[in-house]
Design an enzyme around this catalytic site. Structure first.
Site, mmCIF file in Angstrom:
data_model
loop_
_atom_site.group_PDB
_atom_site.id
_atom_site.type_symbol
_atom_site.label_atom_id
_atom_site.label_comp_id
_atom_site.label_asym_id
_atom_site.label_seq_id
_atom_site.Cartn_x
_atom_site.Cartn_y
_atom_site.Cartn_z
ATOM 1 N N HIS A 1 4.756 0.214 0.235
ATOM 2 C CA HIS A 1 5.513 -0.590 1.191
ATOM 3 C C HIS A 1 4.644 -1.701 1.765
ATOM 4 O O HIS A 1 3.414 -1.686 1.646
ATOM 5 C CB HIS A 1 6.100 0.274 2.304
ATOM 6 N N ARG B 1 5.658 5.228 15.116
ATOM 7 C CA ARG B 1 5.398 5.691 13.761
ATOM 8 C C ARG B 1 4.792 7.083 13.782
ATOM 9 O O ARG B 1 3.872 7.358 14.571
ATOM 10 C CB ARG B 1 4.384 4.733 13.129
ATOM 11 N N HIS C 1 0.832 -1.208 0.000
ATOM 12 C CA HIS C 1 0.000 0.000 0.000
ATOM 13 C C HIS C 1 0.862 1.252 0.000
ATOM 14 O O HIS C 1 2.043 1.216 0.339
ATOM 15 C CB HIS C 1 -0.914 0.030 1.235
ATOM 16 N N ASP D 1 0.423 4.850 2.019
ATOM 17 C CA ASP D 1 -0.379 5.205 3.196
ATOM 18 C C ASP D 1 -1.599 6.061 2.846
ATOM 19 O O ASP D 1 -1.468 7.146 2.275
ATOM 20 C CB ASP D 1 0.485 5.946 4.224
#
Ligand code: SIN
Length: 296
Positions: free
Chosen positions: A272, A287, A113, A115
């Site tokens: 990623h 994150r 995907h 993000d």
């Protein structure tokens, strides 16, 4: 077919050292301590390397969450992720965690995907800091979407250049949400049932990067539903081709994390995937994300 790579064999700057890690994307940056304030002239070099290599890795950093946020803010305003609950008392940081005893379940980000590509303005970049890593496994793979676009034939590129793609936040909405009893990690709380995530948004299939001017494929298997004015069934064969093509090994780089490693990547020109192969071991990453603009 000719694959053009824009990666230099070794790029040396005045203040940082940059070592490319593959022919596709990814570079390790050294001579920088991210727990210290970064002078503008150093950050200018980091940004230049970011635009060339798309994913930068800083090894063995000792960072607090405040350091992580301060570094992320150098790239732009922080972006709060609507699809996952942030840390209590720290709304800009998500703990990507899978405990050792959470076995036989999916992992966060375990499908290719870019993000939150279904949002009107998806985050331009994301930052991941390894707090605790398994002894082996738990790698992350990135794919260069400039190279994926450039490897297509001229006729195919021309067709895609004019095509818009409908993106929806399927896993986070109501209409396409996975079953409520699907086994997912209990250590990371995904937002489900958000009607806003069902909104279909049109984005270009090929986006032009606002900083580099290069064209990149901008479809992914989590959020790209169908092409404009076509049904999902009609779109499926072409989308499937593009999903497979976009993640061919020669466009990819796979990173094995060590404790304290930090990665920052550009969502405008990469996809990623988190590799879910570390059952029996704990993996904890912090994150953050950086706000972006509308794909054009
Ligand atoms: C993600 O950001 O999609 C997860 C990446 C990872 O945990 O390796």
């Amino acid at each position: 077919m000719h694959l053009s790579s824009h990666v230099q064999p070794m790029s040396q700057f005045e203040h940082i050292s940059v070592r490319p890690l593959s022919g596709a994307l990814g570079a390790e940056v050294s001579r920088v301590d991210l727990s210290e304030p970064i002078p503008d002239k150093v950050f200018a070099e980091i940004l230049s390397a970011f635009h060339t290599h798309l994913v930068l890795f800083f090894r063995a950093q000792t960072l607090t969450r405040d350091h992580l946020k301060a570094f992320s803010r150098r790239f732009g305003p922080l972006f709060r992720q609507p699809n996952v609950e942030a840390l209590a008392g720290d709304p800009d940081v998500v703990a990507v965690l899978k405990e050792a005893n959470e076995t036989g379940i999916s992992t966060f980000g375990g499908t290719w995907h870019s993000d939150l590509s279904y949002l009107e303005a998806p985050p331009m970049g994301s930052v991941l800091y390894a707090v605790e890593v398994p002894p082996h496994g738990g790698d992350t793979i990135w794919a260069n979407q400039y190279l994926a676009y450039e490897a297509l034939s001229d006729g195919f590129k021309k067709m895609l250049d004019g095509l818009a793609c409908v993106q929806v936040g399927a896993p986070h909405g109501v209409a396409h949400a996975p079953p409520a009893d699907l086994a997912v990690s209990r250590s990371i709380r995904l937002v489900r049932g958000d009607p806003e995530a069902d909104r279909e948004r049109l984005h270009p299939t090929v986006r032009t990067h606002p900083e580099t001017g290069r064209k990149a494929l901008f479809v992914n298997s989590v959020y790209s539903l169908r092409f404009e004015d076509m049904s999902a069934e009609e779109s499926a064969p072409l989308l499937r081709y593009l999903f497979d093509h976009a993640t061919r090994p020669e466009f990819c780089f796979r990173f094995s994390w060590g404790r304290g490693d930090l990665a920052v990547w550009d969502n405008r020109c990469t996809q990623h995937l988190a590799v879910n192969d570390y059952d029996g071991f704990r993996r904890l990453m912090y994150r953050t994300a950086v706000a972006g603009d509308r794909p054009r």
